[in-house]
Design a protein around this motif. Structure first.
Motif, PDB file in Angstrom:
ATOM      1  N   ALA A  29       0.826  -1.213   0.000  1.00  0.00           N
ATOM      2  CA  ALA A  29       0.000   0.000   0.000  1.00  0.00           C
ATOM      3  C   ALA A  29       0.858   1.260   0.000  1.00  0.00           C
ATOM      4  O   ALA A  29       0.626   2.172  -0.806  1.00  0.00           O
ATOM      5  CB  ALA A  29      -0.946   0.002   1.201  1.00  0.00           C
ATOM      6  N   VAL A  30       1.839   1.316   0.877  1.00  0.00           N
ATOM      7  CA  VAL A  30       2.659   2.528   0.969  1.00  0.00           C
ATOM      8  C   VAL A  30       3.670   2.618  -0.171  1.00  0.00           C
ATOM      9  O   VAL A  30       3.997   3.707  -0.624  1.00  0.00           O
ATOM     10  CB  VAL A  30       3.350   2.680   2.341  1.00  0.00           C
ATOM     11  CG1 VAL A  30       2.312   2.794   3.455  1.00  0.00           C
ATOM     12  CG2 VAL A  30       4.333   1.567   2.628  1.00  0.00           C
ATOM     13  N   SER A  31       4.152   1.462  -0.637  1.00  0.00           N
ATOM     14  CA  SER A  31       5.153   1.462  -1.712  1.00  0.00           C
ATOM     15  C   SER A  31       4.549   1.792  -3.068  1.00  0.00           C
ATOM     16  O   SER A  31       5.097   2.582  -3.831  1.00  0.00           O
ATOM     17  CB  SER A  31       5.846   0.099  -1.798  1.00  0.00           C
ATOM     18  OG  SER A  31       6.554  -0.171  -0.617  1.00  0.00           O
ATOM     19  N   LEU A  32       3.411   1.177  -3.377  1.00  0.00           N
ATOM     20  CA  LEU A  32       2.815   1.354  -4.694  1.00  0.00           C
ATOM     21  C   LEU A  32       1.977   2.621  -4.823  1.00  0.00           C
ATOM     22  O   LEU A  32       1.852   3.172  -5.908  1.00  0.00           O
ATOM     23  CB  LEU A  32       1.942   0.146  -5.042  1.00  0.00           C
ATOM     24  CG  LEU A  32       2.673  -1.195  -5.147  1.00  0.00           C
ATOM     25  CD1 LEU A  32       1.675  -2.316  -5.399  1.00  0.00           C
ATOM     26  CD2 LEU A  32       3.744  -1.156  -6.219  1.00  0.00           C
ATOM     27  N   ASN A  33       1.384   3.065  -3.709  1.00  0.00           N
ATOM     28  CA  ASN A  33       0.414   4.160  -3.795  1.00  0.00           C
ATOM     29  C   ASN A  33       0.830   5.454  -3.110  1.00  0.00           C
ATOM     30  O   ASN A  33       0.196   6.476  -3.328  1.00  0.00           O
ATOM     31  CB  ASN A  33      -0.926   3.711  -3.211  1.00  0.00           C
ATOM     32  CG  ASN A  33      -1.511   2.549  -3.976  1.00  0.00           C
ATOM     33  OD1 ASN A  33      -1.501   2.541  -5.191  1.00  0.00           O
ATOM     34  ND2 ASN A  33      -2.018   1.565  -3.265  1.00  0.00           N
ATOM     35  N   ILE A  42      -6.665   5.210   3.424  1.00  0.00           N
ATOM     36  CA  ILE A  42      -7.543   4.041   3.325  1.00  0.00           C
ATOM     37  C   ILE A  42      -7.635   3.573   1.873  1.00  0.00           C
ATOM     38  O   ILE A  42      -7.698   2.360   1.608  1.00  0.00           O
ATOM     39  CB  ILE A  42      -8.943   4.314   3.944  1.00  0.00           C
ATOM     40  CG1 ILE A  42      -9.785   3.026   3.976  1.00  0.00           C
ATOM     41  CG2 ILE A  42      -9.658   5.431   3.210  1.00  0.00           C
ATOM     42  CD1 ILE A  42      -9.242   1.902   4.799  1.00  0.00           C
ATOM     43  N   GLU A  43      -7.586   4.479   0.923  1.00  0.00           N
ATOM     44  CA  GLU A  43      -7.643   4.092  -0.487  1.00  0.00           C
ATOM     45  C   GLU A  43      -6.426   3.255  -0.888  1.00  0.00           C
ATOM     46  O   GLU A  43      -6.539   2.316  -1.677  1.00  0.00           O
ATOM     47  CB  GLU A  43      -7.752   5.333  -1.386  1.00  0.00           C
ATOM     48  CG  GLU A  43      -9.023   6.129  -1.200  1.00  0.00           C
ATOM     49  CD  GLU A  43      -8.992   7.092  -0.001  1.00  0.00           C
ATOM     50  OE1 GLU A  43     -10.059   7.659   0.306  1.00  0.00           O
ATOM     51  OE2 GLU A  43      -7.917   7.278   0.633  1.00  0.00           O
ATOM     52  N   SER A  44      -5.274   3.582  -0.326  1.00  0.00           N
ATOM     53  CA  SER A  44      -4.056   2.810  -0.597  1.00  0.00           C
ATOM     54  C   SER A  44      -4.175   1.405  -0.028  1.00  0.00           C
ATOM     55  O   SER A  44      -3.767   0.424  -0.665  1.00  0.00           O
ATOM     56  CB  SER A  44      -2.837   3.510   0.007  1.00  0.00           C
ATOM     57  OG  SER A  44      -2.648   4.784  -0.557  1.00  0.00           O
ATOM     58  N   ILE A  45      -4.735   1.306   1.159  1.00  0.00           N
ATOM     59  CA  ILE A  45      -4.947   0.009   1.805  1.00  0.00           C
ATOM     60  C   ILE A  45      -5.925  -0.821   0.965  1.00  0.00           C
ATOM     61  O   ILE A  45      -5.680  -2.002   0.686  1.00  0.00           O
ATOM     62  CB  ILE A  45      -5.488   0.192   3.241  1.00  0.00           C
ATOM     63  CG1 ILE A  45      -4.485   0.934   4.125  1.00  0.00           C
ATOM     64  CG2 ILE A  45      -5.933  -1.134   3.840  1.00  0.00           C
ATOM     65  CD1 ILE A  45      -3.265   0.162   4.526  1.00  0.00           C
ATOM     66  N   GLU A  46      -7.029  -0.207   0.563  1.00  0.00           N
ATOM     67  CA  GLU A  46      -8.029  -0.924  -0.238  1.00  0.00           C
ATOM     68  C   GLU A  46      -7.421  -1.443  -1.545  1.00  0.00           C
ATOM     69  O   GLU A  46      -7.678  -2.577  -1.958  1.00  0.00           O
ATOM     70  CB  GLU A  46      -9.226  -0.011  -0.544  1.00  0.00           C
ATOM     71  CG  GLU A  46     -10.064   0.309   0.670  1.00  0.00           C
ATOM     72  CD  GLU A  46     -11.080   1.410   0.408  1.00  0.00           C
ATOM     73  OE1 GLU A  46     -12.201   1.301   0.919  1.00  0.00           O
ATOM     74  OE2 GLU A  46     -10.750   2.389  -0.320  1.00  0.00           O
ATOM     75  N   ASP A  47      -6.606  -0.626  -2.179  1.00  0.00           N
ATOM     76  CA  ASP A  47      -5.982  -1.024  -3.439  1.00  0.00           C
ATOM     77  C   ASP A  47      -5.056  -2.230  -3.231  1.00  0.00           C
ATOM     78  O   ASP A  47      -5.092  -3.194  -3.992  1.00  0.00           O
ATOM     79  CB  ASP A  47      -5.211   0.159  -4.035  1.00  0.00           C
ATOM     80  CG  ASP A  47      -4.642  -0.148  -5.397  1.00  0.00           C
ATOM     81  OD1 ASP A  47      -5.406  -0.605  -6.274  1.00  0.00           O
ATOM     82  OD2 ASP A  47      -3.427   0.058  -5.592  1.00  0.00           O
ATOM     83  N   ALA A  48      -4.241  -2.190  -2.190  1.00  0.00           N
ATOM     84  CA  ALA A  48      -3.319  -3.303  -1.903  1.00  0.00           C
ATOM     85  C   ALA A  48      -4.090  -4.582  -1.580  1.00  0.00           C
ATOM     86  O   ALA A  48      -3.679  -5.680  -1.970  1.00  0.00           O
ATOM     87  CB  ALA A  48      -2.388  -2.930  -0.753  1.00  0.00           C
ATOM     88  N   ILE A  49      -5.199  -4.449  -0.898  1.00  0.00           N
ATOM     89  CA  ILE A  49      -6.036  -5.614  -0.572  1.00  0.00           C
ATOM     90  C   ILE A  49      -6.590  -6.226  -1.857  1.00  0.00           C
ATOM     91  O   ILE A  49      -6.563  -7.451  -2.031  1.00  0.00           O
ATOM     92  CB  ILE A  49      -7.169  -5.214   0.392  1.00  0.00           C
ATOM     93  CG1 ILE A  49      -6.590  -4.912   1.773  1.00  0.00           C
ATOM     94  CG2 ILE A  49      -8.240  -6.301   0.465  1.00  0.00           C
ATOM     95  CD1 ILE A  49      -7.567  -4.253   2.741  1.00  0.00           C
ATOM     96  N   ARG A  50      -7.068  -5.395  -2.752  1.00  0.00           N
ATOM     97  CA  ARG A  50      -7.612  -5.916  -4.018  1.00  0.00           C
ATOM     98  C   ARG A  50      -6.531  -6.594  -4.859  1.00  0.00           C
ATOM     99  O   ARG A  50      -6.779  -7.606  -5.497  1.00  0.00           O
ATOM    100  CB  ARG A  50      -8.286  -4.788  -4.799  1.00  0.00           C
ATOM    101  CG  ARG A  50      -9.605  -4.361  -4.203  1.00  0.00           C
ATOM    102  CD  ARG A  50     -10.342  -3.353  -5.078  1.00  0.00           C
ATOM    103  NE  ARG A  50     -11.555  -2.932  -4.439  1.00  0.00           N
ATOM    104  CZ  ARG A  50     -11.697  -1.780  -3.761  1.00  0.00           C
ATOM    105  NH1 ARG A  50     -10.690  -0.929  -3.670  1.00  0.00           N
ATOM    106  NH2 ARG A  50     -12.848  -1.482  -3.200  1.00  0.00           N
ATOM    107  N   ILE A  51      -5.331  -6.040  -4.855  1.00  0.00           N
ATOM    108  CA  ILE A  51      -4.213  -6.653  -5.586  1.00  0.00           C
ATOM    109  C   ILE A  51      -3.895  -8.028  -4.991  1.00  0.00           C
ATOM    110  O   ILE A  51      -3.692  -8.995  -5.715  1.00  0.00           O
ATOM    111  CB  ILE A  51      -2.970  -5.742  -5.555  1.00  0.00           C
ATOM    112  CG1 ILE A  51      -3.202  -4.505  -6.425  1.00  0.00           C
ATOM    113  CG2 ILE A  51      -1.723  -6.505  -6.001  1.00  0.00           C
ATOM    114  CD1 ILE A  51      -2.147  -3.431  -6.268  1.00  0.00           C
TER     115      ILE A  51
END
Length: 183
Positions: free
Chosen positions: A24-28, A150-159
């Protein structure tokens, strides 16, 4: 540099949660992160922990975290198993706790964290994914500390989980984020 320690029980997805936070923090968010899990005791129900370091610069340190800024506890019974979740904390350390039980909150006061965020991440997980696996919901709670969006967390979860399971787990994260309380 922000140092985190995640505690939970085998089967709760603690190591997966740490990896998702790093993504989450690395990609977003343009930050760097390293995850160092403590393997060797990963049977279901046994205490598990993992260390995460997040920084604006490349993380060159590859070791466990001994002085955490943030401690996430995915199962409040961890302290009944002889685990000292306060080991190495300092005056500004923050706790993110999976509970809504007033008695549990009272027991955790003795650790003297500067701030305590709490939510019933297990209930949120059951409501959203149909299983008592609180890793995604607790990442949503962690987002409430301001460490990651939270959007970064959600994105990492979906990945990590793919479309169907990812959407359910991302909703669990969002629900915990919105339900978080601070002691």
């Amino acid at each position: 540099m922000i140092k985190l320690k995640f505690y939970g029980l085998g089967g709760q997805g603690i190591v997966t949660a740490a990896k998702m936070l790093s993504e989450a923090v690395s990609l977003n968010e343009g930050k760097y992160a390293i995850t160092v899990p403590a393997y060797g005791h990963e049977r279901r129900g046994a205490p598990v922990n993992t260390s995460i370091i997040v920084d604006d610069e490349p993380v060159l340190l590859n070791s466990f975290v001994y002085d955490p800024d943030i401690v996430l506890v995915a199962d409040s019974s961890i302290i009944d198993k002889g685990i000292d979740i306060s080991e190495g904390i300092h005056e500004n350390s923050v706790l993110v706790l999976n509970t809504e039980d007033e008695n549990v909150l009272e027991r955790y006061k003795k650790y003297n964290f500067k701030e305590v965020y709490y939510v019933d991440g297990t209930r949120v997980a059951v409501e959203n994914i149909g299983m008592a696996i609180p890793n995604a919901s607790m990442l949503g709670a962690l987002a409430a500390t301001g460490l990651a969006k939270i959007e970064s967390i959600e994105d990492a979860i979906r990945i990590t989980f793919g479309k169907k399971a990812g959407d359910k787990n991302a909703k669990a994260a969002r629900d915990s984020y919105e339900q978080i309380k601070k002691m």
